[in-house]
Design a protein around this motif. Structure first.
Motif, PDB file in Angstrom:
ATOM      1  N   SER A   1       2.136  -3.368   4.004  1.00  0.00           N
ATOM      2  CA  SER A   1       1.423  -4.412   3.272  1.00  0.00           C
ATOM      3  C   SER A   1       0.041  -4.711   3.846  1.00  0.00           C
ATOM      4  N   GLY A   2      -0.767  -5.352   2.998  1.00  0.00           N
ATOM      5  CA  GLY A   2      -2.107  -5.765   3.389  1.00  0.00           C
ATOM      6  C   GLY A   2      -2.139  -6.815   4.478  1.00  0.00           C
ATOM      7  N   ASP A   3      -1.013  -7.516   4.703  1.00  0.00           N
ATOM      8  CA  ASP A   3      -0.992  -8.510   5.779  1.00  0.00           C
ATOM      9  C   ASP A   3      -0.584  -7.891   7.121  1.00  0.00           C
ATOM     10  N   GLY A   4      -0.483  -6.570   7.169  1.00  0.00           N
ATOM     11  CA  GLY A   4      -0.139  -5.884   8.419  1.00  0.00           C
ATOM     12  C   GLY A   4       1.342  -5.736   8.672  1.00  0.00           C
ATOM     13  N   SER A   5       2.165  -6.206   7.735  1.00  0.00           N
ATOM     14  CA  SER A   5       3.613  -6.184   7.976  1.00  0.00           C
ATOM     15  C   SER A   5       4.293  -5.038   7.237  1.00  0.00           C
ATOM     16  N   LEU A   6       5.501  -4.694   7.723  1.00  0.00           N
ATOM     17  CA  LEU A   6       6.407  -3.784   7.019  1.00  0.00           C
ATOM     18  C   LEU A   6       7.593  -4.604   6.522  1.00  0.00           C
ATOM     19  N   GLN A   7       8.079  -4.255   5.325  1.00  0.00           N
ATOM     20  CA  GLN A   7       9.228  -4.961   4.752  1.00  0.00           C
ATOM     21  C   GLN A   7      10.340  -3.958   4.476  1.00  0.00           C
ATOM     22  N   ILE A   8      11.567  -4.312   4.866  1.00  0.00           N
ATOM     23  CA  ILE A   8      12.735  -3.497   4.518  1.00  0.00           C
ATOM     24  C   ILE A   8      13.443  -4.164   3.344  1.00  0.00           C
ATOM     25  N   TRP A   9      13.672  -3.384   2.282  1.00  0.00           N
ATOM     26  CA  TRP A   9      14.294  -3.895   1.059  1.00  0.00           C
ATOM     27  C   TRP A   9      15.597  -3.151   0.792  1.00  0.00           C
TER      28      TRP A   9
ATOM     29  N   PHE B   1       0.799  -1.227   0.000  1.00  0.00           N
ATOM     30  CA  PHE B   1       0.000   0.000   0.000  1.00  0.00           C
ATOM     31  C   PHE B   1       0.833   1.280   0.000  1.00  0.00           C
ATOM     32  N   ASP B   2       2.031   1.230   0.558  1.00  0.00           N
ATOM     33  CA  ASP B   2       2.821   2.460   0.664  1.00  0.00           C
ATOM     34  C   ASP B   2       4.295   2.098   0.671  1.00  0.00           C
ATOM     35  N   VAL B   3       5.126   3.111   0.368  1.00  0.00           N
ATOM     36  CA  VAL B   3       6.573   2.896   0.315  1.00  0.00           C
ATOM     37  C   VAL B   3       7.264   4.178   0.737  1.00  0.00           C
ATOM     38  N   THR B   4       8.397   4.045   1.398  1.00  0.00           N
ATOM     39  CA  THR B   4       9.175   5.220   1.804  1.00  0.00           C
ATOM     40  C   THR B   4      10.660   4.898   1.671  1.00  0.00           C
ATOM     41  N   TRP B   5      11.418   5.858   1.136  1.00  0.00           N
ATOM     42  CA  TRP B   5      12.865   5.691   1.020  1.00  0.00           C
ATOM     43  C   TRP B   5      13.532   5.954   2.362  1.00  0.00           C
ATOM     44  N   SER B   6      14.616   5.232   2.608  1.00  0.00           N
ATOM     45  CA  SER B   6      15.484   5.537   3.739  1.00  0.00           C
ATOM     46  C   SER B   6      16.068   6.934   3.578  1.00  0.00           C
ATOM     47  N   GLU B   7      16.239   7.623   4.693  1.00  0.00           N
ATOM     48  CA  GLU B   7      16.880   8.935   4.672  1.00  0.00           C
ATOM     49  C   GLU B   7      18.388   8.828   4.928  1.00  0.00           C
ATOM     50  N   ASN B   8      18.888   7.614   5.193  1.00  0.00           N
ATOM     51  CA  ASN B   8      20.341   7.495   5.434  1.00  0.00           C
ATOM     52  C   ASN B   8      21.034   6.440   4.574  1.00  0.00           C
ATOM     53  N   ASN B   9      20.283   5.795   3.663  1.00  0.00           N
ATOM     54  CA  ASN B   9      20.902   4.822   2.763  1.00  0.00           C
ATOM     55  C   ASN B   9      20.113   4.811   1.458  1.00  0.00           C
TER      56      ASN B   9
ATOM     57  N   HIS C   1      19.968   2.936  -0.946  1.00  0.00           N
ATOM     58  CA  HIS C   1      19.540   1.639  -1.471  1.00  0.00           C
ATOM     59  C   HIS C   1      18.386   1.022  -0.680  1.00  0.00           C
ATOM     60  N   VAL C   2      18.009   1.626   0.421  1.00  0.00           N
ATOM     61  CA  VAL C   2      17.062   0.981   1.340  1.00  0.00           C
ATOM     62  C   VAL C   2      15.703   1.667   1.278  1.00  0.00           C
ATOM     63  N   LEU C   3      14.650   0.853   1.250  1.00  0.00           N
ATOM     64  CA  LEU C   3      13.300   1.391   1.381  1.00  0.00           C
ATOM     65  C   LEU C   3      12.425   0.434   2.177  1.00  0.00           C
ATOM     66  N   ILE C   4      11.292   0.959   2.628  1.00  0.00           N
ATOM     67  CA  ILE C   4      10.351   0.187   3.446  1.00  0.00           C
ATOM     68  C   ILE C   4       8.984   0.255   2.795  1.00  0.00           C
ATOM     69  N   THR C   5       8.323  -0.902   2.712  1.00  0.00           N
ATOM     70  CA  THR C   5       6.954  -0.954   2.225  1.00  0.00           C
ATOM     71  C   THR C   5       6.027  -1.397   3.360  1.00  0.00           C
TER      72      THR C   5
ATOM     73  N   HIS D   1       1.216  -5.056  13.252  1.00  0.00           N
ATOM     74  CA  HIS D   1      -0.154  -4.601  13.017  1.00  0.00           C
ATOM     75  C   HIS D   1      -1.056  -5.806  12.762  1.00  0.00           C
ATOM     76  N   THR D   2      -2.285  -5.724  13.266  1.00  0.00           N
ATOM     77  CA  THR D   2      -3.213  -6.853  13.142  1.00  0.00           C
ATOM     78  C   THR D   2      -4.117  -6.734  11.918  1.00  0.00           C
ATOM     79  N   GLN D   3      -4.073  -5.567  11.232  1.00  0.00           N
ATOM     80  CA  GLN D   3      -4.793  -5.405   9.979  1.00  0.00           C
ATOM     81  C   GLN D   3      -3.872  -4.694   8.987  1.00  0.00           C
ATOM     82  N   GLU D   4      -4.420  -4.340   7.820  1.00  0.00           N
ATOM     83  CA  GLU D   4      -3.623  -3.733   6.756  1.00  0.00           C
ATOM     84  C   GLU D   4      -2.749  -2.592   7.269  1.00  0.00           C
ATOM     85  N   ALA D   5      -1.473  -2.631   6.923  1.00  0.00           N
ATOM     86  CA  ALA D   5      -0.574  -1.500   7.192  1.00  0.00           C
ATOM     87  C   ALA D   5      -0.646  -0.601   5.961  1.00  0.00           C
TER      88      ALA D   5
END
Length: 259
Positions: free
Chosen positions: A44-52, A28-36, A38-42, A67-71
């Motif tokens: 998700s609909g399963d309530g989780s955040l992913q670091i890529w 649902f959303d994405v944000t770039w790292s402010e200190n790297n 190459h790194v970003l965070i998304t 989170h117990t519902q959509e992040a």
């Protein structure tokens, strides 16, 4: 369904796909790292955040599942001296994260509806705003458990909010009532501006990084609109390039005219 994170690069050939990553639920959303770079965070609909890491071909470096519902929203703080991430969820909570720590630092409760948007202040360290289906805009300090300010901003669900880059007291909200409203945190009884023109719910609103009075919005009415809220006739332009719901937009930090 499944989600894909697409990392794009603009060069002489146009916009090219640099790398793509798949996840087993919608993103649902994405944000770039402010200190790297190459790194970003998304989020998700399963309530989780992913670091890529775009320098790596394989899946996420880390997954945070609290989170117990959509992040629905995630944002990396822009103020120097802190590396903090805030997420907002349909479980009615916002959570504070340090990407170097494996679990959330704090959970913020108070909203009585889905949180659609969580945005850091670009000026005040440790301060973020959230917009919710409970028709309120709330301002939080990460050191306090409850909201510093609760603004009954619309008589409709609020889908988006943003901070002005030039005025630490000015925020804008966009809602299902098709209106954009500006809020001065020093006097929240009345909006400082109301912008009308969209014909369906406003999905995303962003202040310009280059002009103190300019903002852009997009809507389920398929349009992107540009506004100068200091102007008696604030609507500058309506762009009708899309043939479907326009769900997101942002303004380039590098090219003044690019959206």
């Amino acid at each position: 369904g499944c989600g894909t994170l697409a990392v794009l690069e603009q060069n002489e050939a146009g916009i090219v796909l640099l790398r793509s990553f798949d996840w087993n639920d919608g993103l649902f959303d994405v944000t770039w790292s402010e200190n790297n770079e190459h790194v970003l965070i998304t989020s998700s609909g399963d309530g989780s955040l992913q670091i890529w890491d775009t320098a790596k071909t394989k899946g996420p470096l880390q997954v945070y599942k609290e989170h117990t519902q959509e992040a629905y929203s995630v944002d990396w703080s822009q103020t120097r001296g802190e590396q903090l991430v805030v997420s907002g969820s349909w479980d009615q909570t916002a959570k504070l994260w340090d990407p170097a720590v494996g679990k959330s630092l704090r959970t913020f409760k108070g909203h009585e509806g889905v949180i659609y948007s969580t945005i850091w202040s670009p000026h005040i360290p440790g301060c973020f705003a959230s917009a919710s289906g409970d028709q309120t805009l709330r301002v939080w300090d990460v050191k306090a458990p409850g909201a510093k300010l609760v603004i009954p901003a619309h008589q409709a669900e609020i889908l988006s909010c943003d901070w002005c880059k030039y005025d630490e007291n000015l925020l804008v909200t966009g809602a299902v009532d098709c209106s954009l409203k500006g809020w001065d945190l020093r006097n929240i009884r009345q909006p400082v501006f109301i912008l009308l023109g969209h014909t369906y719910a406003i999905r995303r609103v962003k202040f310009s990084p280059f002009h103190a009075n300019l903002l852009a919005s997009c809507s389920y009415d398929f349009t992107v609109r540009f506004w100068d809220f200091s102007n008696p006739n604030p609507l500058l332009e309506t762009v009708e390039h899309h043939t479907e719901f326009t769900c997101g937009l942002d303004l380039s930090l590098h090219n003044r005219g690019q959206v």
